[in-house]
Write an enzyme that holds these catalytic residues in place. Structure first.
Site, mmCIF file in Angstrom:
data_model
loop_
_atom_site.group_PDB
_atom_site.id
_atom_site.type_symbol
_atom_site.label_atom_id
_atom_site.label_comp_id
_atom_site.label_asym_id
_atom_site.label_seq_id
_atom_site.Cartn_x
_atom_site.Cartn_y
_atom_site.Cartn_z
ATOM 1 N N CYS A 1 6.657 57.798 42.409
ATOM 2 C CA CYS A 1 7.978 58.424 42.280
ATOM 3 C C CYS A 1 8.767 58.390 43.589
ATOM 4 C CB CYS A 1 7.868 59.849 41.753
ATOM 5 S SG CYS A 1 7.030 60.958 42.886
ATOM 6 N N GLU B 1 0.802 62.109 48.627
ATOM 7 C CA GLU B 1 1.791 61.714 49.635
ATOM 8 C C GLU B 1 1.312 61.987 51.057
ATOM 9 O OE1 GLU B 1 5.513 63.663 48.765
ATOM 10 O OE2 GLU B 1 4.550 65.566 48.335
ATOM 11 N N HIS C 1 16.405 62.713 52.823
ATOM 12 C CA HIS C 1 16.855 63.286 51.550
ATOM 13 C C HIS C 1 18.356 63.129 51.359
ATOM 14 C CE1 HIS C 1 12.777 64.893 51.522
ATOM 15 N NE2 HIS C 1 12.916 64.701 50.236
ATOM 16 N N ASP D 1 6.910 59.985 51.593
ATOM 17 C CA ASP D 1 6.094 60.729 52.553
ATOM 18 C C ASP D 1 4.817 59.989 52.904
ATOM 19 O OD1 ASP D 1 7.556 63.014 53.281
ATOM 20 O OD2 ASP D 1 7.317 63.783 51.258
HETATM 21 C C1 PEP Z 1 8.135 61.173 48.175
HETATM 22 O O1 PEP Z 1 7.736 61.714 49.208
HETATM 23 O O2 PEP Z 1 7.984 59.952 47.950
HETATM 24 C C2 PEP Z 1 8.809 61.953 47.130
HETATM 25 C C3 PEP Z 1 9.101 61.421 45.969
HETATM 26 O O3 PEP Z 1 9.198 63.225 47.402
HETATM 27 P P1 PEP Z 1 10.424 63.572 48.379
HETATM 28 O O4 PEP Z 1 11.193 62.315 48.631
HETATM 29 O O5 PEP Z 1 11.244 64.595 47.710
HETATM 30 O O6 PEP Z 1 9.728 64.081 49.600
HETATM 31 MG MG MG Z 2 7.606 63.833 49.283
#
Ligand code: PEP
Ligand code: MG
Length: 583
Positions: A515, A444, A199, A468
């Site tokens: 996403c 995910e 993140h 994920d």
């Molecule tokens: C993902 O897991 O691809 C996602 C978009 O959520 P995050 O990156 O916030 O876990």
């Molecule tokens: Mg995620």
């Protein structure tokens, strides 16, 4: 001496500037430049804090009960001795005068240097003194923070005040701390830890400044004030570059900015492929104000609002319903009626809860632990509060609820039960909301992908979180640099899984988006189009790069060539099939 360090490039661009070392402890203190002419007053603050701690230690010594263990007195004596050594204040005072660092920053900089020197000492007794020095310095910082008129704790370097542009170097930076840098004049980041989809990396990308993570030992090998070239394209950090290298990189820098300007011309072009397939580009945001940029760059909605960033400020209590409602409403208003997928809190793993989280269930740091919806379901009151805030925002535009990390039917049941309860609570209060608010699920976890009909039947829309999905399918902790080389979006298992999800959702006529970071990687755009994907959600900084790929793609042709990619399990065969696909 010039040397180069290598890591994982996570945010593109080239930065040339001076290193600012931020230690873990230092992240807790304020960082700002004192105004010119105020250096002496700042130095005095530090001396006052030293004096204050001296008094505290004297008082502690006097208040020691007679039967206290002997070591207690000895321990206080050692601390008093350290404090009495003029060398401890000398260098920080010099840093205040020469570099205009604020007192706490100057002291932590000196502390880091001392700790490094102690780390090299063999003698165990002397080595142990490092802890004493750290404790004394922490006492002084505490005294500084308690001083009247001290700078707010969360302040970082104010922009415009910098004489030379600075590059942050740290062992690790928590995603929320990264956001705190957003307002300020840093031009790049280097961290020892981290992976491409950690993140922290995602936030660095969203700040549109070059970043290289997973540069092992960077924070030990780079010194405060070193000149650095940060190459966010290749993942290289050049320390103390010579004139020739500097000139080469400056040329490259000009080329990169020229390209970026050219890209701006695509802002108003219709997003369709050569064979006229309409594609929708949505934005991922962490902060409400990012929605403004997203609209300017032509996003047709927010595909992922990572709401947990409202809950991660280490200095603030968790936001209440009214505060959340205001933030969600702000995004909805900024998007002028376009859809906004508010992803419910996804804390845990590499995203820790903020200060207000101390009274609630602890998330832990394991990506397999109490994370995302699992955590929300163990804290139904916090979840209900968030759901009511989203529902209230839905009265003003197209706010939609998106649930992260679902795998079990019973989690879905419980989630829907709580959404219903939140609606009833609002009805009782007489507050308005959209009763037909759309509810979506993130796909995910591989288990969810493997029972997709369950999700297709129950949700209005789906969104693949590839970050994920890859992490859990390949069993790679996405924040762990030690296994970062195995984090592979092109693994045949991932491609087959994704193609299958997209195909099933399309056949069932349920909107499906991606996403995760894959959606914003222009080198993967054609591959996703070949899978039949039409909805992409990415950080706005990637929108035009992905759009450029879409404008040059022929979906019919890509789809025809795609089956060979899916069947290629051997790396060589896959490389060939991909080359043919992208030709
Ligand atoms: C993902 O897991 O691809 C996602 C978009 O959520 P995050 O990156 O916030 O876990
Ligand atoms: Mg995620």
């Amino acid at each position: 001496m010039t040397f180069a360090l290598h890591g994982i490039p996570v945010s593109k661009g080239i930065a040339i500037g001076k290193a600012v070392l931020i230690s873990r402890a230092a992240l807790e203190v304020s960082h700002y430049l004192v105004e010119p002419g105020k250096e002496q007053a700042e130095a005095q603050k530090l001396l006052d804090a030293f004096q204050q701690v001296r008094l505290e230690l004297d008082q502690l010594r006097m208040a020691l009960p007679k039967d206290a263990p002997q070591e207690m007195g000895a321990f206080l004596d050692v601390h008093a001795l350290i404090l009495a050594d003029p060398a401890l204040a000398e260098k920080p005072i010099k840093l205040i005068h020469t570099q205009r660092l604020n007192a706490a920053w100057a002291l932590t900089t000196e502390l880091n240097d001392l700790l490094e020197q102690f780390a090299e000492i063999e003698d165990p007794y002397l080595k142990e003194r490092a802890n004493d020095i750290r404790q004394v310095a922490e006492r002084v910082i505490k005294a500084l923070n308690a001083q009247k008129g001290s700078h707010p704790e969360t302040e970082f370097l104010p922009s415009g005040d910098m004489e030379v542009e600075s590059i942050i170097v740290a062992h690790d930076i928590a995603p929320h701390d990264m956001l705190r840098f957003k307002e300020h004049a840093f031009i790049g980041f280097v961290t020892d830890l981290g992976g491409k989809t950690s993140h922290t990396a995602i936030v660095a990308r969203s700040m549109e400044i070059p970043a290289v993570v997973g540069v092992r030992h960077a924070s030990e090998m780079i010194r405060h004030g070193d000149w650095l070239i940060l190459d966010g394209e290749q993942g290289v950090v050049v320390v103390a570059p010579d004139e020739q290298l500097l000139a080469e990189y400056r040329k490259l820098q000009t080329q990169v900015s020229k390209e970026a300007r050219k890209l701006q011309q695509l802002k108003h072009a219709k997003t369709e492929t050569l064979d006229r397939v309409d594609i929708e580009l949505f934005a991922n945001i962490e902060l409400p104000e990012d929605a403004e940029q997203a609209v300017k760059l032509g996003a047709v909605g927010v595909g992922l609002f990572r709401s947990e960033f409202l809950f991660m400020d280490r200095k603030q209590a968790l936001p209440d319903e009214e505060q959340q409602y205001q933030e969600y409403r702000r995004v909805v208003d900024l998007m002028y009626g376009l859809p906004v997928n508010i992803r419910t809190i996804d804390v845990g793993a590499d995203k820790a809860l903020g200060a207000g989280g101390s009274d609630v269930s602890q998330t832990g740091t394991s990506p397999l632990g109490l994370r995302a919806i699992r955590w929300s379901l163990t804290e139904p009151e916090i979840f209900l509060t968030q759901l009511r805030a989203i529902l209230r925002a839905s009265a003003h535009g197209q706010a939609r609820i998106m649930i992260p990390m679902l795998a079990h039917a019973k989690e879905i049941d419980e989630t829907f039960r709580l959404i219903e309860k939140a609606k009833q609570q609002l009805i009782q209060r007489g507050q308005s909301f959209n009763p037909n608010i759309q509810i979506g699920a993130m796909i995910e976890i591989p288990a969810a992908a493997l029972v997709l009909p369950l999700f297709i039947d129950r949700f209005d829309f789906l969104s693949i979180g590839t970050n994920d999905l890859i992490q859990y399918t390949l069993a790679i902790d996405r924040a762990d640099h030690a296994v970062a080389h195995l984090y592979d979006p092109l693994h045949p298992a991932i491609l087959n899984l994704m193609a299958n999800i997209i195909d099933q959702a399309k056949r069932a006529n349920v909107p499906i988006a991606v996403c995760g970071e894959m959606a914003g990687d222009p080198t993967l755009t054609k591959l996703l189009l070949a899978m039949g994907l039409t909805d992409f959600s990415m950080h706005f900084s990637q929108l035009l790069l992905v759009k450029r790929e879409i404008l040059q793609a022929n979906v019919g042709m890509l789809k025809a060539r795609f089956p060979r990619v899916l069947k290629a399990y051997e790396p060589e065969a896959q490389a060939k099939a991909l080359e043919r696909l992208l030709a």
